[in-house]
Design a protein around this motif. Structure first.
Motif, PDB file in Angstrom:
ATOM      1  N   HIS A  47       6.574   0.938  11.965  1.00 16.50           N
ATOM      2  CA  HIS A  47       7.078   1.133  10.613  1.00 16.50           C
ATOM      3  C   HIS A  47       5.989   1.459   9.598  1.00 16.50           C
ATOM      4  O   HIS A  47       4.889   0.905   9.647  1.00 16.50           O
ATOM      5  CB  HIS A  47       7.775  -0.141  10.127  1.00 16.50           C
ATOM      6  CG  HIS A  47       8.876  -0.614  11.018  1.00 16.50           C
ATOM      7  ND1 HIS A  47       8.694  -0.893  12.346  1.00 16.50           N
ATOM      8  CD2 HIS A  47      10.184  -0.868  10.759  1.00 16.50           C
ATOM      9  CE1 HIS A  47       9.838  -1.301  12.871  1.00 16.50           C
ATOM     10  NE2 HIS A  47      10.743  -1.293  11.929  1.00 16.50           N
ATOM     11  N   ASP A  48       6.313   2.358   8.682  1.00 15.08           N
ATOM     12  CA  ASP A  48       5.473   2.470   7.495  1.00 15.08           C
ATOM     13  C   ASP A  48       6.081   1.583   6.407  1.00 15.08           C
ATOM     14  O   ASP A  48       7.279   1.290   6.416  1.00 15.08           O
ATOM     15  CB  ASP A  48       5.324   3.918   7.031  1.00 15.08           C
ATOM     16  CG  ASP A  48       6.633   4.674   6.946  1.00 15.08           C
ATOM     17  OD1 ASP A  48       7.420   4.590   7.896  1.00 15.08           O
ATOM     18  OD2 ASP A  48       6.868   5.352   5.933  1.00 15.08           O
ATOM     19  N   PHE A  49       5.235   1.142   5.480  1.00 14.51           N
ATOM     20  CA  PHE A  49       5.635   0.182   4.445  1.00 14.51           C
ATOM     21  C   PHE A  49       5.261   0.690   3.057  1.00 14.51           C
ATOM     22  O   PHE A  49       4.289   1.420   2.883  1.00 14.51           O
ATOM     23  CB  PHE A  49       4.917  -1.163   4.660  1.00 14.51           C
ATOM     24  CG  PHE A  49       5.565  -2.084   5.652  1.00 14.51           C
ATOM     25  CD1 PHE A  49       6.357  -3.141   5.228  1.00 14.51           C
ATOM     26  CD2 PHE A  49       5.375  -1.907   7.011  1.00 14.51           C
ATOM     27  CE1 PHE A  49       6.942  -4.006   6.142  1.00 14.51           C
ATOM     28  CE2 PHE A  49       5.943  -2.762   7.935  1.00 14.51           C
ATOM     29  CZ  PHE A  49       6.730  -3.819   7.498  1.00 14.51           C
ATOM     30  N   LYS A  50       6.037   0.244   2.114  1.00 17.01           N
ATOM     31  CA  LYS A  50       5.720   0.407   0.692  1.00 17.01           C
ATOM     32  C   LYS A  50       5.772  -0.978   0.074  1.00 17.01           C
ATOM     33  O   LYS A  50       6.750  -1.713   0.258  1.00 17.01           O
ATOM     34  CB  LYS A  50       6.725   1.339   0.019  1.00 17.01           C
ATOM     35  CG  LYS A  50       6.565   1.472  -1.489  1.00 17.01           C
ATOM     36  CD  LYS A  50       7.600   2.461  -2.029  1.00 17.01           C
ATOM     37  CE  LYS A  50       7.500   2.647  -3.540  1.00 17.01           C
ATOM     38  NZ  LYS A  50       8.019   1.482  -4.284  1.00 17.01           N
ATOM     39  N   MET A  51       4.711  -1.347  -0.654  1.00 17.38           N
ATOM     40  CA  MET A  51       4.685  -2.660  -1.284  1.00 17.38           C
ATOM     41  C   MET A  51       4.398  -2.507  -2.770  1.00 17.38           C
ATOM     42  O   MET A  51       3.405  -1.901  -3.168  1.00 17.38           O
ATOM     43  CB  MET A  51       3.614  -3.558  -0.663  1.00 17.38           C
ATOM     44  CG  MET A  51       3.617  -4.976  -1.248  1.00 17.38           C
ATOM     45  SD  MET A  51       2.295  -6.035  -0.644  1.00 17.38           S
ATOM     46  CE  MET A  51       0.887  -5.389  -1.539  1.00 17.38           C
ATOM     47  N   ASP A  52       5.283  -3.036  -3.589  1.00 19.31           N
ATOM     48  CA  ASP A  52       5.073  -3.124  -5.035  1.00 19.31           C
ATOM     49  C   ASP A  52       4.598  -4.538  -5.342  1.00 19.31           C
ATOM     50  O   ASP A  52       5.239  -5.515  -4.924  1.00 19.31           O
ATOM     51  CB  ASP A  52       6.376  -2.838  -5.782  1.00 19.31           C
ATOM     52  CG  ASP A  52       6.875  -1.430  -5.527  1.00 19.31           C
ATOM     53  OD1 ASP A  52       6.110  -0.483  -5.758  1.00 19.31           O
ATOM     54  OD2 ASP A  52       8.033  -1.278  -5.066  1.00 19.31           O
ATOM     55  N   PHE A  53       3.482  -4.659  -6.081  1.00 16.60           N
ATOM     56  CA  PHE A  53       2.937  -5.996  -6.313  1.00 16.60           C
ATOM     57  C   PHE A  53       2.614  -6.221  -7.789  1.00 16.60           C
ATOM     58  O   PHE A  53       2.323  -5.287  -8.543  1.00 16.60           O
ATOM     59  CB  PHE A  53       1.689  -6.234  -5.459  1.00 16.60           C
ATOM     60  CG  PHE A  53       0.565  -5.275  -5.718  1.00 16.60           C
ATOM     61  CD1 PHE A  53      -0.369  -5.512  -6.723  1.00 16.60           C
ATOM     62  CD2 PHE A  53       0.419  -4.130  -4.943  1.00 16.60           C
ATOM     63  CE1 PHE A  53      -1.417  -4.637  -6.966  1.00 16.60           C
ATOM     64  CE2 PHE A  53      -0.630  -3.243  -5.176  1.00 16.60           C
ATOM     65  CZ  PHE A  53      -1.547  -3.498  -6.184  1.00 16.60           C
TER      66      PHE A  53
END
Length: 334
Positions: free
Chosen positions: A284-290
């Motif tokens: 999986h590729d991921f996107k993380m908003d922090f």
């Protein structure tokens, strides 16, 4: 050496402190390691190839397989109608991953039929001759698009400790941002492969390049509607797995076993790399908003982060993958 010295040193000289040879390393180097495609072919072996959809998302309006069936060397063409058990190879039991698509395509390369022929070359060439009429449907190829469509393939999970929202307002420094982590193709050295040999009554022997032989056994049993004790699964080595052979071998083993029992002949599926990469799932590729709050010494006081993973159309192992991403997110802090 006195007894006290011996007792002190005998553990230091054990296997933990010595270089150990990999059991098959010498065979790999010499090229003598036996993979499934190196096994002497059973008499009358047939070869399978996938009929793969060339749409990302579409309704199937009609399928004309007449040219496929007429191709020289073709013995049989498997469709979902040939499945005697359950048309599903999902590892989590969600029944969201059909072995052979029936009325809808959910990803580019999805299997809509399988060709069984006297040679692998004939099977592959015949599989390209189907005439399929589609009605195209909207689709997304990245996380941002999928978030707009917002379809979760597993239930969302939240890991919470303390009152991060309140603490975010109190710390002297704060940063908001976004981070992306690319996906990967597992690219094992040996592509997926399955060889099924029919036996008497319900019995079938399956040679499978898999990290999970017992799951192959259960999936073949579900698809063929036969008990697990009628299925023998053998795995000598994988030629690499890296997670890509934990569940993805299910479809090839099930198709080989289904064809073998129907035709009462040994059947092997060995997709080329293009077919393998087209029909199997990926890392999986991921996107993380922090949103991170910290002090002047760099100590983190609070963080609020949202992870989104591109899981494809079905759940497969996405639940455990996203769970682990979450459980490891706080790293050495906890």
């Amino acid at each position: 050496m006195d007894k006290a010295t011996y007792e002190t040193t005998k553990y230091i000289k054990g296997p933990m402190h010595q270089s150990l040879r990999h059991d098959s390393a010498h065979k790999h180097v010499a090229g003598s390691a036996e993979y499934i495609d190196d096994i002497p072919e059973p008499a009358g072996l047939l070869h399978g190839a996938l009929g793969m959809a060339d749409r990302a998302h579409a309704d199937i309006l009609s399928i004309d397989l007449s040219a496929v069936k007429a191709y020289p060397g073709v013995v049989y063409v498997l469709t979902a109608a040939d499945i005697t058990g359950v048309n599903d190879v999902s590892s989590g039991g969600r029944h969201d991953e059909p072995l052979i698509a029936t009325d809808k395509i959910e990803f580019h390369g999805q299997t809509i039929f399988a060709v069984i022929a006297e040679t692998r070359d004939a099977a592959r060439k015949a599989a390209r001759l189907a005439k399929v009429e589609y009605r195209d449907l909207p689709f997304w190829t990245d996380i941002d698009g999928a978030l707009l469509g917002y379809k979760n393939v597993t239930d969302p999970l939240t890991l919470k400790r303390g009152d991060a929202v309140a603490e975010l307002e109190l710390a002297p420094r704060r940063i908001k941002g976004e981070m992306r982590i690319g996906g990967q193709e597992h690219f094992y050295l040996e592509s997926h492969i399955a060889l099924a040999i029919p036996g008497e009554d319900d019995d079938v022997t399956v040679w499978s390049s898999t990290q999970h032989p017992s799951e192959i056994q259960h999936i073949v049993g579900h698809v063929l509607d036969i008990p697990s004790n009628a299925i023998t699964v053998s795995t000598r080595r994988m030629g690499g797995g890296f997670g890509g052979k934990e569940t993805q071998g299910n479809q090839f083993a099930a198709l080989a076993a289904l064809a073998a029992k129907k035709l009462n002949r040994a059947v092997q599926f060995r997709p080329d790399r293009d077919e393998d990469m087209g029909v199997t799932g990926k890392r999986h590729d991921f996107k993380m908003d922090f949103d991170v709050a910290f002090d002047n010494d760099g100590k983190i006081h609070a963080i609020e982060a949202n992870f989104a993973a591109r899981c494809g159309y079905s759940s497969d192992l996405s639940g455990p993958v996203t769970d682990r991403a979450l459980f490891h997110a706080d790293s050495s802090y906890f």
